[in-house]
Design a protein around this motif. Structure first.
Motif, mmCIF file in Angstrom:
data_model
loop_
_atom_site.group_PDB
_atom_site.id
_atom_site.type_symbol
_atom_site.label_atom_id
_atom_site.label_comp_id
_atom_site.label_asym_id
_atom_site.label_seq_id
_atom_site.Cartn_x
_atom_site.Cartn_y
_atom_site.Cartn_z
ATOM 1 N N PHE A 97 -2.201 6.377 5.878
ATOM 2 C CA PHE A 97 -2.126 5.685 7.159
ATOM 3 C C PHE A 97 -1.190 6.461 8.076
ATOM 4 O O PHE A 97 -0.049 6.744 7.703
ATOM 5 N N GLY A 98 -1.686 6.782 9.272
ATOM 6 C CA GLY A 98 -0.919 7.616 10.189
ATOM 7 C C GLY A 98 0.219 6.854 10.837
ATOM 8 O O GLY A 98 0.137 5.655 11.095
ATOM 9 N N GLU A 99 1.266 7.602 11.120
ATOM 10 C CA GLU A 99 2.441 7.009 11.747
ATOM 11 C C GLU A 99 2.133 6.643 13.195
ATOM 12 O O GLU A 99 1.509 7.401 13.932
ATOM 13 N N ARG A 100 2.612 5.493 13.605
ATOM 14 C CA ARG A 100 2.377 4.981 14.962
ATOM 15 C C ARG A 100 0.899 4.980 15.345
ATOM 16 O O ARG A 100 0.506 5.445 16.403
ATOM 17 N N LYS A 101 0.094 4.517 14.427
ATOM 18 C CA LYS A 101 -1.332 4.309 14.686
ATOM 19 C C LYS A 101 -1.673 2.905 14.213
ATOM 20 O O LYS A 101 -0.983 2.337 13.345
#
Lengths: 288, 299, 314
Positions: free
Chosen positions: A60-64
């Protein structure tokens, strides 16, 4: 009522598209472009003898905003709840694989689940404010975790971030959290999670108990929060996933394998040009 | 507030350290303290059982069960109180169970849902909390003297005890009836059965285990009751078997009481031995009730 | 419109016919109603009896003396009928039994509801309930012969502890009501929605914090009801106090002296040779009436709390 809802959804969809132009990452299946906030590595989970997740891997991507979608029983909620070890609370759960957070496997023996949950916040399906005042609800997590700073300031800033401040500022120290409307309660639960200063927020179908207007507010809020936080949301509502998420994971349970990840990628791609036949069937409403 | 955004590079620890370690230690410790508190009552029960068996176990014999009260402690037995208990508990069951179950059926299946039902319900809840000794006064004024004037007899005692355990039976029975799924009721009514046919053929059979559990527990309360029966005139000394409902009576708990408060210690082993007999009766009833409840739950 | 009304009338007539077709049904309904009315009748008769029988007492003793003086000496001259010494005796036992039963009962409830595995709870709960099923005369014997003789007197000194005292009675009384508190409170805590627990765990709370900061406060009305029920049982309990606490009316909350409770006095009158028609005999009903009113109010309040509380989560 239905027409209003559809109109709102349409409006919302175009807005989101315009606000957040994104760069679709070609060919990425389980790796988003941005740095990883939470990485799932070959995760399997059993409730007693019943398997609920099978070898799931994704990042899971950061700040997404990442959305988990799929028909009921596909394991999406179970996956979400294994990210902050909420599944530990169920007797007879067994887990294999890794969930990496800041380079640490949260299922490592030395890791304390309380520490994990304090950093990875969670918002639940049904708004669940404590039967206490709004103020006490927000302050709860900070209090148990020994917050030393100015509590009034913290509560106010969290209520502001959760877009609830203007509606409750006159009576938030007296009014019970239960006296709020459903949508307000859910935003209170988000404010409550923010007070613990997490960097990841998990949302388990946060709008399923809300009306369309309250849903819209929560979705706006998610787009606002994602500037600072990593958000992972489970939703049974594909339009919602399309509206709010940057990345979407499609999960499925079929007759052979329970709780498997079928496809993962940028939301627009997954919805317009799904690579897997089963994803296509699901989003075009052929099953589920 | 912006400082709370920890980037992935900044090292963090998820080990229980400092505050969290302390809180987790408290939490783990609380498990043992709370478990110990739960066991404390059971420990006292074990201690009670041990002491009473030590004191009275030696006095238990067939003679003890079949002899009347004697001047000498060693020759005394509990024949009269044991028979009295059996007679009275028998009458109590016969009188209180039908009325209690009927009341529950009325409440759950027939009564219009209005203020009257609410009143009956709250009233039964209150009656269940009325002290036994108040029932004793009622029995004294109504059954022993007053309108019925049975005197200090088995029938007066049984009627009084029946009134005392009636609310318990009603509460247990209506809970059991409420747990029968409505689909069973609706299915029967939809086939054109009358209300009573539905209750008799479908609802009541489903509720029988629950009713039995509650009834047995209530009866075991009656078997252990002393104060009420002292008020309605349990006799201190009875030297013959009961022969009818108009006989005078004594029962085990009252016999235990009179041996206990007797000055001096020579009748204490008799009291303890009688307690063992009473406890065997009461605990057997309790065990039967629990077995029925557990079996019912598994089904 | 008119057609619909006519149809409804037809239907009603048919339905009425149906009832007449089953006269047995009516008989049964009547029988059940009579049975149900017995419980209402019981309350009415209890109230009426107590008032009628206590009335002559208040012809001899003024309500003022009964309620506003503190000396109770009913069975020997000079007679005095100020109920407060008996009320103090009851209060004494309530106080000291609660000192023991409240913490232990609540801790057991929390353990059963929040800590114990389902299997352990299935075994422990009925075992604990056995404590409530032990005949009170057995507890009375245990308090007099063991708690006071073998525990309190050696521990606190035989000179300091009366042969009959409130503490011994209170300790066994506490054991008797622990299951009431534990069981009813456990029900209340189990009824707290799972979502609240999850919310608290999700914020990084330990099990202890979830139990005490979220579940316990949320279940408080039910817990209060359990305590009121327990108090009402202590107030009404007779054998334990009559045997182990003594028969000396005493305006004190000190636990090591002999005292007398309202119920203890009633049993003393019933076992003594007090003649009918005397003021002593009539005082039995006056005290009984006070006891009935007191427990009735407590039970009523507890029931209202429980009712309101169960509605909240339904």
């Amino acid at each position: 009522m239905v027409n209003v809802q559809q109109a709102l959804e349409q409006k919302r969809m175009t807005e989101v598209r315009q606000e957040t132009p994104r760069q679709p990452t070609q060919g990425a299946v389980a790796e988003p472009a941005s740095p990883t906030a939470v990485g799932i590595d070959d995760l399997s989970l059993w409730y007693g003898h019943k398997r609920a997740l099978t070898n799931v891997s994704l990042s899971f991507g950061e700040r997404k905003v990442s959305a988990l979608i799929g028909p009921s029983g596909c394991g999406k909620s179970t996956l979400l709840r294994s990210i902050n070890r909420m599944n530990d609370l169920i007797a007879g759960v067994r887990i294999e694989g890794r969930v990496n957070y800041h380079g640490i496997n949260i299922y490592d023996r030395s890791v304390d689940p309380v520490e994990v949950r304090r950093r990875i916040g969670m918002v639940f399906q049904k708004p669940n404010p404590f039967p206490k005042t709004i103020y006490e609800n927000v302050a709860f997590g900070a209090k148990v975790n020994g917050f030393k700073g100015n509590m009034d300031e913290l509560v106010e800033s969290c209520l502001r971030r959760a877009a609830l401040w203007d509606e409750v500022k006159d009576e938030y120290k007296k009014k019970s959290g239960l006296a709020l409307s459903g949508g307000q309660q859910q935003r209170l639960c988000i404010a409550r999670a923010l007070a613990n200063q997490p960097d990841v927020i998990l949302m388990d179908e946060p709008c399923s108990a809300l009306d369309p207007i309250a849903t819209l507010k929560i979705e706006d809020l998610m787009r606002e929060l994602v500037k600072d936080y990593t958000i992972i949301i489970v939703t049974h509502n594909m339009q919602q996933a399309a509206r709010v998420s940057d990345y979407t994971a499609f999960m499925l349970t079929d007759e052979h394998i329970t709780g498997q990840l079928i496809e993962y990628g940028p939301t627009e791609e997954l919805f317009t040009t799904p690579k897997d036949k089963r994803t296509e069937d699901y989003i075009s409403g052929r099953f589920g | 507030m912006t400082s709370l955004q920890t980037s992935a590079e900044k090292p963090i620890s998820l080990k229980a350290e400092g505050g969290v370690a302390r809180r987790q230690a408290f939490s783990r410790m609380s498990t043992y303290i709370l478990a110990a508190a739960t066991m404390l009552g059971l420990l006292v029960l074990a201690f009670l059982a041990y002491d009473i068996i030590k004191l009275g176990g030696g006095r238990l014999s067939l003679d003890f069960l079949t002899s009347y009260l004697q001047r000498r402690a060693d020759d005394s037995g509990i024949r009269a109180p044991l028979l009295g208990t059996i007679w009275i508990v028998g009458f109590v069951v016969v009188m209180s169970v039908p009325v209690g179950v009927a009341t529950a059926i009325w409440m759950e299946e027939f009564a219009p849902k209005n203020r009257l039902l609410w009143l009956v319900r709250v009233n039964i809840g209150n009656l269940a909390g009325v002290p036994g000794i108040v029932y004793g006064i009622l029995g004294l004024a109504i059954f022993v003297r007053g309108p019925f004037g049975f005197g200090q007899t088995i029938i007066a005692a049984s009627l009084t005890l029946s009134l005392m355990i009636l609310p318990m039976i009603v509460i247990a029975s209506s809970e059991a009836l409420r747990q029968v799924p409505p689909s069973i009721r609706d299915g029967s009514l939809a086939l054109g059965a009358t209300r009573w046919q539905t209750v008799w053929n479908h609802t009541l059979p489903g509720a029988i285990p629950g009713i039995m559990t509650g009834t047995i527990l209530a009866v075991s309360r009656a078997a252990g009751e002393a104060a009420v029966l002292i008020l309605v005139g349990a006799a201190g000394i009875i030297l013959r078997d009961p022969s009818g409902i108009n006989d005078r009576f004594t029962i085990l708990p009252v016999q235990i009481y009179s041996w206990t408060v007797r000055p001096g210690d020579q009748f204490k082993p008799e009291a303890a031995a009688a307690i063992i007999v009473l406890m065997v009766i009461v605990l057997t009833l309790n065990a039967i009730a629990i077995v029925i409840r557990n079996k019912f739950r598994r089904d | 419109m008119a057609l619909a009304t006519q149809r409804a009338d037809d239907l009603e007539r048919k339905l009425q016919k149906r009832l007449v077709k089953h006269p047995g049904e009516l008989v049964i309904f009547a029988f059940l109603t009579i049975c149900a009315s017995i419980t209402l009748l019981t309350t009415a008769v209890i109230g009426l009896t107590l008032i009628v029988e206590a009335e002559p007492f208040f012809e001899h003793v003024s309500l003022r003396e009964f309620l506003f003086t503190t000396n109770w000496q009913a069975l020997q001259a000079p007679e005095a009928f100020g109920i407060w010494e008996l009320v103090a005796g009851t209060g004494n036992v309530v106080l000291w039994s609660m000192v023991f039963a409240l913490p232990v009962g609540l801790m057991a409830a929390i353990y059963l509801s929040e800590y114990a595995r389902p299997r352990a709870r299935r075994i422990l709960k009925p075992l604990l309930e056995v404590l409530a099923g032990v005949p009170t005369v057995v507890y009375a014997f245990f308090a007099l012969t063991f708690i006071t003789q073998d525990v309190l007197r050696p521990l606190l000194g035989a000179d300091n502890v009366s042969f009959q005292n409130s503490l011994g009675a209170s300790i066994v009384m506490a054991v008797m009501i622990i299951p009431t508190i534990a069981s009813v409170s456990e029900d209340a805590m189990s009824n707290v929605p799972r979502e609240l627990r999850e919310g608290a765990y999700g914020l990084g709370s330990t099990r202890l914090e979830v139990a005490f900061r979220v579940v316990f406060p949320a279940a408080l009305p039910g817990i209060i009801a359990s305590v009121i029920l327990a108090i009402s049982r202590v107030i009404g309990e007779t054998m334990i106090v009559a045997v182990a606490a003594g028969s000396t009316p005493n305006l004190t909350l000190f636990p090591l002296e002999s005292i007398q409770t309202m119920t203890g006095f009633m049993l003393q009158v019933a076992t003594g040779d007090v003649a009918r028609g005397t003021t002593q005999y009539e005082s039995l009903f006056a005290v009984g009436l006070s006891l009935f009113v007191l427990t009735f109010i407590l039970n009523f309040v507890a029931q209202l709390i429980v009712q309101k509380y169960t509605e909240k989560y339904d």
